[in-house]
Design a protein around this motif. Structure first.
Motif, PDB file in Angstrom:
ATOM      1  N   VAL A  75       0.841  -1.213   0.000  1.00  0.00           N
ATOM      2  CA  VAL A  75       0.000   0.000   0.000  1.00  0.00           C
ATOM      3  C   VAL A  75       0.869   1.254   0.000  1.00  0.00           C
ATOM      4  O   VAL A  75       0.440   2.318  -0.476  1.00  0.00           O
ATOM      5  N   TYR A  76       2.067   1.134   0.512  1.00  0.00           N
ATOM      6  CA  TYR A  76       3.019   2.244   0.491  1.00  0.00           C
ATOM      7  C   TYR A  76       3.386   2.599  -0.942  1.00  0.00           C
ATOM      8  O   TYR A  76       3.387   3.775  -1.339  1.00  0.00           O
ATOM      9  N   GLN A  77       3.671   1.584  -1.756  1.00  0.00           N
ATOM     10  CA  GLN A  77       3.990   1.834  -3.158  1.00  0.00           C
ATOM     11  C   GLN A  77       2.782   2.359  -3.926  1.00  0.00           C
ATOM     12  O   GLN A  77       2.922   3.194  -4.828  1.00  0.00           O
ATOM     13  N   ALA A  78       1.593   1.869  -3.578  1.00  0.00           N
ATOM     14  CA  ALA A  78       0.391   2.372  -4.239  1.00  0.00           C
ATOM     15  C   ALA A  78       0.208   3.860  -3.959  1.00  0.00           C
ATOM     16  O   ALA A  78      -0.101   4.649  -4.860  1.00  0.00           O
ATOM     17  N   GLY A  79       0.398   4.261  -2.693  1.00  0.00           N
ATOM     18  CA  GLY A  79       0.315   5.680  -2.349  1.00  0.00           C
ATOM     19  C   GLY A  79       1.374   6.487  -3.070  1.00  0.00           C
ATOM     20  O   GLY A  79       1.111   7.595  -3.558  1.00  0.00           O
ATOM     21  N   ALA A  80       2.583   5.936  -3.171  1.00  0.00           N
ATOM     22  CA  ALA A  80       3.685   6.646  -3.841  1.00  0.00           C
ATOM     23  C   ALA A  80       3.391   6.847  -5.323  1.00  0.00           C
ATOM     24  O   ALA A  80       3.761   7.869  -5.906  1.00  0.00           O
ATOM     25  N   PHE A  81       2.723   5.881  -5.938  1.00  0.00           N
ATOM     26  CA  PHE A  81       2.354   6.008  -7.354  1.00  0.00           C
ATOM     27  C   PHE A  81       1.498   7.257  -7.569  1.00  0.00           C
ATOM     28  O   PHE A  81       1.773   8.071  -8.463  1.00  0.00           O
ATOM     29  N   PHE A  82       0.467   7.412  -6.743  1.00  0.00           N
ATOM     30  CA  PHE A  82      -0.413   8.572  -6.896  1.00  0.00           C
ATOM     31  C   PHE A  82       0.278   9.864  -6.448  1.00  0.00           C
ATOM     32  O   PHE A  82       0.067  10.925  -7.046  1.00  0.00           O
ATOM     33  N   GLY A  83       1.127   9.772  -5.415  1.00  0.00           N
ATOM     34  CA  GLY A  83       1.859  10.954  -4.966  1.00  0.00           C
ATOM     35  C   GLY A  83       2.753  11.518  -6.046  1.00  0.00           C
ATOM     36  O   GLY A  83       2.860  12.741  -6.214  1.00  0.00           O
ATOM     37  N   SER A  84       3.399  10.649  -6.805  1.00  0.00           N
ATOM     38  CA  SER A  84       4.289  11.114  -7.866  1.00  0.00           C
ATOM     39  C   SER A  84       3.515  11.841  -8.964  1.00  0.00           C
ATOM     40  O   SER A  84       4.037  12.765  -9.601  1.00  0.00           O
ATOM     41  N   LEU A  85       2.252  11.441  -9.191  1.00  0.00           N
ATOM     42  CA  LEU A  85       1.423  12.129 -10.178  1.00  0.00           C
ATOM     43  C   LEU A  85       0.885  13.450  -9.627  1.00  0.00           C
ATOM     44  O   LEU A  85       0.838  14.460 -10.341  1.00  0.00           O
ATOM     45  N   PHE A  86       0.473  13.450  -8.343  1.00  0.00           N
ATOM     46  CA  PHE A  86      -0.006  14.691  -7.725  1.00  0.00           C
ATOM     47  C   PHE A  86       1.081  15.770  -7.759  1.00  0.00           C
ATOM     48  O   PHE A  86       0.791  16.964  -7.877  1.00  0.00           O
ATOM     49  N   ALA A  87       2.333  15.339  -7.644  1.00  0.00           N
ATOM     50  CA  ALA A  87       3.446  16.302  -7.577  1.00  0.00           C
ATOM     51  C   ALA A  87       3.556  17.120  -8.853  1.00  0.00           C
ATOM     52  O   ALA A  87       3.992  18.276  -8.808  1.00  0.00           O
ATOM     53  N   TYR A  88       3.184  16.533  -9.983  1.00  0.00           N
ATOM     54  CA  TYR A  88       3.244  17.310 -11.229  1.00  0.00           C
ATOM     55  C   TYR A  88       2.324  18.519 -11.153  1.00  0.00           C
ATOM     56  O   TYR A  88       2.697  19.641 -11.505  1.00  0.00           O
ATOM     57  N   VAL A  89       1.086  18.290 -10.679  1.00  0.00           N
ATOM     58  CA  VAL A  89       0.105  19.372 -10.597  1.00  0.00           C
ATOM     59  C   VAL A  89       0.594  20.450  -9.637  1.00  0.00           C
ATOM     60  O   VAL A  89       0.591  21.649  -9.952  1.00  0.00           O
ATOM     61  N   MET A  90       1.036  20.022  -8.461  1.00  0.00           N
ATOM     62  CA  MET A  90       1.452  20.991  -7.449  1.00  0.00           C
ATOM     63  C   MET A  90       2.692  21.762  -7.874  1.00  0.00           C
ATOM     64  O   MET A  90       2.794  22.970  -7.666  1.00  0.00           O
ATOM     65  N   SER A  91       3.638  21.069  -8.488  1.00  0.00           N
ATOM     66  CA  SER A  91       4.897  21.746  -8.834  1.00  0.00           C
ATOM     67  C   SER A  91       4.700  22.782  -9.934  1.00  0.00           C
ATOM     68  O   SER A  91       5.428  23.774  -9.995  1.00  0.00           O
ATOM     69  N   TYR A  92       3.711  22.571 -10.794  1.00  0.00           N
ATOM     70  CA  TYR A  92       3.469  23.555 -11.845  1.00  0.00           C
ATOM     71  C   TYR A  92       3.019  24.886 -11.236  1.00  0.00           C
ATOM     72  O   TYR A  92       3.481  25.955 -11.645  1.00  0.00           O
ATOM     73  N   PHE A  93       2.141  24.809 -10.245  1.00  0.00           N
ATOM     74  CA  PHE A  93       1.579  26.029  -9.669  1.00  0.00           C
ATOM     75  C   PHE A  93       2.403  26.575  -8.498  1.00  0.00           C
ATOM     76  O   PHE A  93       2.493  27.785  -8.311  1.00  0.00           O
ATOM     77  N   LEU A  94       3.004  25.677  -7.698  1.00  0.00           N
ATOM     78  CA  LEU A  94       3.694  26.108  -6.486  1.00  0.00           C
ATOM     79  C   LEU A  94       5.208  26.142  -6.619  1.00  0.00           C
ATOM     80  O   LEU A  94       5.882  26.756  -5.787  1.00  0.00           O
ATOM     81  N   GLY A  95       5.762  25.448  -7.611  1.00  0.00           N
ATOM     82  CA  GLY A  95       7.211  25.368  -7.724  1.00  0.00           C
ATOM     83  C   GLY A  95       7.751  24.123  -7.051  1.00  0.00           C
ATOM     84  O   GLY A  95       7.042  23.387  -6.369  1.00  0.00           O
ATOM     85  N   ARG A  96       9.048  23.893  -7.239  1.00  0.00           N
ATOM     86  CA  ARG A  96       9.673  22.667  -6.716  1.00  0.00           C
ATOM     87  C   ARG A  96       9.772  22.703  -5.183  1.00  0.00           C
ATOM     88  O   ARG A  96       9.460  21.728  -4.503  1.00  0.00           O
ATOM     89  N   ARG A  97      10.197  23.809  -4.645  1.00  0.00           N
ATOM     90  CA  ARG A  97      10.492  23.897  -3.213  1.00  0.00           C
ATOM     91  C   ARG A  97       9.229  23.744  -2.362  1.00  0.00           C
ATOM     92  O   ARG A  97       9.187  22.946  -1.417  1.00  0.00           O
ATOM     93  N   LYS A  98       8.181  24.501  -2.664  1.00  0.00           N
ATOM     94  CA  LYS A  98       6.950  24.438  -1.868  1.00  0.00           C
ATOM     95  C   LYS A  98       6.266  23.079  -2.007  1.00  0.00           C
ATOM     96  O   LYS A  98       5.678  22.579  -1.041  1.00  0.00           O
ATOM     97  N   THR A  99       6.351  22.498  -3.185  1.00  0.00           N
ATOM     98  CA  THR A  99       5.757  21.170  -3.390  1.00  0.00           C
ATOM     99  C   THR A  99       6.469  20.129  -2.530  1.00  0.00           C
ATOM    100  O   THR A  99       5.825  19.285  -1.892  1.00  0.00           O
ATOM    101  N   LEU A 100       7.784  20.194  -2.499  1.00  0.00           N
ATOM    102  CA  LEU A 100       8.551  19.273  -1.665  1.00  0.00           C
ATOM    103  C   LEU A 100       8.161  19.431  -0.195  1.00  0.00           C
ATOM    104  O   LEU A 100       7.956  18.445   0.521  1.00  0.00           O
ATOM    105  N   PHE A 101       8.034  20.671   0.244  1.00  0.00           N
ATOM    106  CA  PHE A 101       7.649  20.960   1.619  1.00  0.00           C
ATOM    107  C   PHE A 101       6.282  20.342   1.934  1.00  0.00           C
ATOM    108  O   PHE A 101       6.087  19.731   2.996  1.00  0.00           O
ATOM    109  N   ALA A 102       5.313  20.486   1.020  1.00  0.00           N
ATOM    110  CA  ALA A 102       3.968  19.975   1.251  1.00  0.00           C
ATOM    111  C   ALA A 102       3.953  18.453   1.374  1.00  0.00           C
ATOM    112  O   ALA A 102       3.270  17.884   2.244  1.00  0.00           O
TER     113      ALA A 102
END
Length: 544
Positions: A75-102
């Motif tokens: 289930v950890y890997q399943a969560g990581a799969f979706f997290g890696s996709l969510f990061a694209y959306v967040m990084s576009y609007f928030l940038g690399r640093r704030k996305t990493l923090f979140a």
């Protein structure tokens, strides 16, 4: 050329290789410490007698226990799969640093949930917490390689992205050894197994604090039109003034790459998806996914997550002996990763390391599988001493580690972090990270069942996938070392692939000479104008 000689795309001031760029890469790589620790500690924690007793593992059938363990891990890997996709959306609007923090905050919440689990509440909090923790590390696994590659000077980009892999191995080393120490020093109890779960909060806390110091990626700021901020951050990370020729050149590369993409595709959140219609872009997405399929097909995550099961299949008996053997495995990986990071990745190159690692690793897996088949290890459970063949199998297992670690362990992350252009880099890394976690999930979910049904065949399966990766790399993956990020499009256009790197580096040398010649002409014209102005002013002074 010496082993430590850097291959530079253009003359580079020593200021560029400064403490800031290395420190930023190190701070961001605390994220990989979180990932590495989890991949190592969970398998041995599930084997702790205190954990087995508290959650009633001894009362379960072999098939049911394999399913429960697979669910806790996967289930950890399943969560990581979706997290890696969510990061694209967040990084576009928030940038690399704030996305990493979140995403670090999400991980901390998940890790905290796991600490509330006990025998009465059952495994629900652990499973739910691991889903959230997985989302956190999935997002971080997307952001950190991108962030580091966008900060890094080309000559040391492999080394700096390699720090991410180094963090993974250090976290893994702690995770492999912690349960051996706990089993040796603490009596079985609730506190014994809860400690490994609590330790994962340490690297997360360090990253949370360190992220306050990090600067935003200049390349992301340029892509969003924040030019003043981008130049300021670029000068900070390069330790050079804005009017230095190196900074002027780098900005010109970035501007040209952004302009080319906006002309061909256009800017915006959805435009990178539109870019995937281009065969040359879609091809790199395919290559990135295949690299992680073959990485997971090497068997590494089967070993990471289920090391006690793996060593039992070779003939290692006893929980503590298995923990000790696992700990040595972690030491070997970490030491070799240091060698890979400091000497190999930016000197031998990506292609050569992948092919050598796959060939040697495959041969080792064939030997281990053959030994288990011929020695009939599963039928000899009463013999607690390893035979000479068993000792040889253990030697080849550690030799496999020596081949795998400096090649398929970290190189796919390095290549994926650098082979996309600025506008598709975040989406490309999201795709690569999602592929990693998807195949990671498949392997971790079915490894217990594979060992139950296939026994020695598991090693033959991994060996076959490793040897198939050699022609894949030779014919399809170009060498990316020392090539600026803005010239990756050109690199992937050249055929045959094996000559692409030399051709691009040669072309860059010619462009560099032309650029500096033009700059010299401009400076010369300005100097002439200044002399004429000075002379005219002198004449006017004399006339007056």
């Amino acid at each position: 050329m010496g082993l430590l000689t850097l291959v530079e795309d253009r003359p580079t001031p020593k200021n560029v290789y400064n403490w800031r760029v290395y420190t930023a890469a190190t701070v961001a790589s605390f994220a990989s410490c979180m990932i590495g620790y989890d991949s190592a500690f969970i398998g041995t924690t599930l084997a702790l007698q205190s954990f087995v007793d508290e959650f009633g593992f001894a009362e379960m059938s072999a098939s049911h226990l394999a399913l429960v363990k697979a669910n806790i891990v996967s289930v950890y890997q399943a969560g990581a799969f979706f997290g890696s996709l969510f990061a694209y959306v967040m990084s576009y609007f928030l940038g690399r640093r704030k996305t990493l923090f979140a995403f670090v905050m999400v991980f901390i919440v998940g890790a905290g949930m796991m600490l509330g689990a006990n025998g009465q509440r059952g495994l629900g909090l652990i499973i739910g917490g691991r889903v959230l923790a997985g989302i956190g590390v999935g997002g971080a696994s997307n952001m950190v390689p991108i962030y580091i590659s966008e900060l890094a000077p080309p000559a040391v980009r492999g080394r700096l992205v390699g720090i991410y892999e180094m963090g993974w191995q250090i976290g893994g080393l702690v995770g492999f050894w912690i349960n051996y120490g706990i089993a040796e020093t603490l009596a079985p109890s609730h506190s014994q197994w809860i400690i490994p779960f609590a330790v994962q909060l340490i690297p997360a806390g360090l990253l949370l604090v360190g992220a306050l110091w990090l600067r935003e990626s200049p390349r992301w700021s340029f892509s969003m039109g924040r030019r003043e901020e981008a130049i300021k951050n670029l000068c900070w990370i390069r330790n050079l003034p804005a009017d230095h020729i190196y900074i002027i050149e780098e900005i010109s590369y970035i501007d040209a790459d952004l302009e080319r993409f906006r002309t061909e595709v256009g800017a915006g959140f959805w435009k990178p998806f539109a870019a995937c219609k281009q065969p040359k872009v879609l091809w790199r997405f395919f290559l990135g996914g295949m690299l992680f399929l073959l990485q997971n097909g090497s068997g590494i995550n089967a070993i990471n997550y289920y090391s006690p099961t793996v060593f039992k299949s070779i003939g290692i008996q006893g929980t503590n002996t298995s923990f000790l053997t696992t700990g040595i495995f972690g030491v070997v990986k970490t030491v070799i990763t240091f060698i890979w990071l400091l000497f190999l990745i930016d000197h031998l190159g990506r292609r050569r390391l992948l092919m050598i690692g796959a060939t040697g690793g495959s041969l080792c897996m064939w030997f281990i599988g053959a030994y288990i088949k011929l020695a009939n290890v599963s039928a000899n459970t009463k013999n607690t001493q390893l035979s000479s063949g068993g000792i040889a199998a253990m030697f080849f297992f550690y030799l496999w580690t020596a081949f795998y670690t400096p090649s398929w362990n970290g190189v796919p992350w390095v290549i994926n972090s650098e082979m996309f252009d600025q506008n598709t880099r975040s989406l490309g890394q999201a795709s690569a990270a999602a592929n990693n976690w998807f195949w990671n999930f498949i392997i971790s979910r079915f490894t217990p069942q594979m060992f139950l049904k296939m026994e020695y065949g598991v090693y033959f399966f991994f060996a076959s996938l490793m040897i198939l990766s050699v022609p894949f790399v030779f014919f399809l993956i170009p060498e990316t070392k020392s090539v600026p990020l803005e010239y990756m499009d050109r690199l992937f256009e050249i055929r045959p692939v094996r000559k692409a790197n030399k051709i691009v580096i040669s072309e860059l040398g010619e462009l560099e000479a032309e650029f500096r010649h033009d700059v010299a002409l401009v400076k010369g014209e300005k100097a002439v104008e200044e002399r004429f102005e000075t002379a005219e002013q002198g004449q006017e002074t004399r006339r007056s």
